[in-house]
Design an enzyme around this catalytic site. Structure first.
Site, PDB file in Angstrom:
ATOM      1  N   GLY A 147       2.868  13.991  -2.613  1.00 34.84           N
ATOM      2  CA  GLY A 147       1.518  14.298  -3.052  1.00 34.84           C
ATOM      3  C   GLY A 147       1.237  15.775  -2.926  1.00 34.84           C
ATOM      4  O   GLY A 147       2.145  16.606  -2.766  1.00 34.84           O
ATOM      5  N   ASP A 193     -10.266   8.994  -1.053  1.00 33.15           N
ATOM      6  CA  ASP A 193      -9.241   9.038  -2.099  1.00 33.15           C
ATOM      7  C   ASP A 193      -8.799   7.626  -2.456  1.00 33.15           C
ATOM      8  O   ASP A 193      -7.604   7.353  -2.593  1.00 33.15           O
ATOM      9  CB  ASP A 193      -8.050   9.871  -1.630  1.00 33.15           C
TER      10      ASP A 193
END
Length: 419
Positions: free
Chosen positions: A95, A211
């Site tokens: 990520g 998120d």
């Protein structure tokens, strides 16, 4: 836990979303003459702001040596400063901040597959990202829920690199799992309720995920969802708000209006993201599926959202057209028929004003359970005829039996009169 502690925790969580100068006035207004409640809330606020990873993990050093190798290779041995070691199998994810490897934990004769997370190559040497990595470890250490991938260990390697070892979840993204298994509407809602339970558990521990998206919700072989990636989750206050907002733009499709605007965040941001996830699981697409960049931000801020039932009908037509096109098949998450009650639940979670959404994830989950139990959903605030219809649906077998008894009695009375 006492009622006073629970009340103080709720106040502390709300106060943490305010500026430091405004908190004392807020506590004075909400606590009134209850001095003990005010002191309990103050203590919780202080604990939330001063607790660091060092309190939970001796020797944690959120710094990166200059000679650290940015990537690991299959078969490489990782020796932790504490007993035990890890053997890297392969990289399974990467990520904006970290890289995750599938590894085998070896401690004596015990072997266990784990997800091993390190800071990514782009963030090596960054004190800001190192602090955030330490915060992720601290947050994971406070969460224990069957639908959250739990922390196994956190520490530093022999060469001084911080790492987090987590439960390895062998599963599919929740949207991919639904596309493969094509569950019914009640089954999708039951699966989603487990996700809500995980998020609510985090909220109860003063943690906002920030998120939430299908990529961070995996469903294992047993059909159990697991919530992942608390890399940008933390207790929000005015000192980290700017950093939080900059991080969140990495996944704008699930960002709430207040995240797009850079406004202070509360649990309402997670309620919005859950609304987007549920919309996608039911209709097969996100509310603003075809938009990106500046246009996506404008659409989110406009507050205009097509009901998922209407979107599902269009997606179903597109799916049929794709099925007929054998030269370019495209797998899709199959939509389901969405009743008005479920439309109302999703749209309430996606209201532009955070105060107009569900007050908590628990409230949203309760409305979903009300629908599954054929009770009136609070999102509709239906009139008497609507409530009567839900009552008839809920008690249909009792009513049918009653009607049958009345019909038999009436037939008997008519026959007796004829005789």
């Amino acid at each position: 836990m006492t009622d006073r502690y629970l009340d103080a925790k709720a106040l502390a969580f709300e106060a943490l979303t305010l500026s430091v100068d405004a908190r004392e006035a807020f506590l004075a207004h909400r606590c009134g003459d209850d001095t003990a409640l005010r002191e309990e809330a103050r203590w919780l606020i202080h604990a939330a702001e001063t607790l660091t990873s060092e309190h939970l993990l001796t020797g944690w050093q959120p710094t990166i040596p200059d000679d650290t190798t940015p990537t690991l290779t299959a078969g490489e041995q990782i020796s932790a400063a504490s007993p035990g070691r890890y053997r890297v199998i392969r990289q399974i994810g990467e990520g904006g901040m970290g890289v995750v490897y599938l590894a085998q934990r070896e401690e004596g004769d015990a072997h266990q597959q784990v997800a091993l997370k390190f800071l990514g190559a782009a963030t090596l040497g960054s004190a800001q990202h190192a602090r955030r990595f330490a915060a992720e470890h601290r947050i994971l250490a406070t969460l224990r829920h069957p639908n959250i991938a739990h922390l196994l260990e956190g520490g530093t390697t022999a060469d001084g690199r911080p790492f987090i070892a987590m439960e390895y979840v062998d599963g599919l993204r929740i949207d991919q799992w639904c596309a493969l298994h094509a569950p019914s509407l009640p089954q999708r809602l039951a699966l989603f309720l487990k996700v809500c339970a995980a998020v609510e558990h985090a909220h109860q521990h003063l943690v906002i995920h920030r998120d939430l998206k299908p990529a961070n919700i995996l469903v294992n072989a047993d059909g159990e969802p697991k919530l992942l990636d608390f890399g940008i989750a933390r207790l929000l206050d005015d000192t980290v708000q700017g950093e939080a907002t900059r991080t969140q733009v990495l996944t704008p499709a699930y960002a709430s209006p207040e995240q797009v605007e850079g406004a202070p965040l509360t649990t309402a941001a997670d309620v919005w993201a859950l609304g987007v996830v549920l919309y996608e699981l039911l209709a097969g697409q996100r509310p603003h599926q075809a938009l990106d960049g500046h246009r996506l931000g404008e659409a989110i801020l406009s507050g205009a959202i097509e009901p998922p039932s209407r979107r599902a009908r269009r997606v179903a037509q597109d799916t049929q057209a794709d099925a007929a096109d054998t030269t370019n098949p495209r797998p899709r998450l199959p939509p389901v028929r969405i009743p008005a009650d479920v439309d109302a639940i999703v749209l309430k979670a996606l209201r532009r004003d955070p105060q107009a959404r569900y007050a908590s994830v628990a409230a949203m989950a309760e409305d979903i359970r009300r629908f599954l139990q054929h009770r009136p959903v609070l999102a509709r605030r239906g009139h008497a005829l609507y409530r009567l219809g839900r009552l008839v649906r809920r008690q249909r077998w009792v009513i049918a039996a009653g009607v049958g008894v009345i019909a038999v009695a009436a037939g008997f009375a008519v026959q007796r009169e004829r005789q």
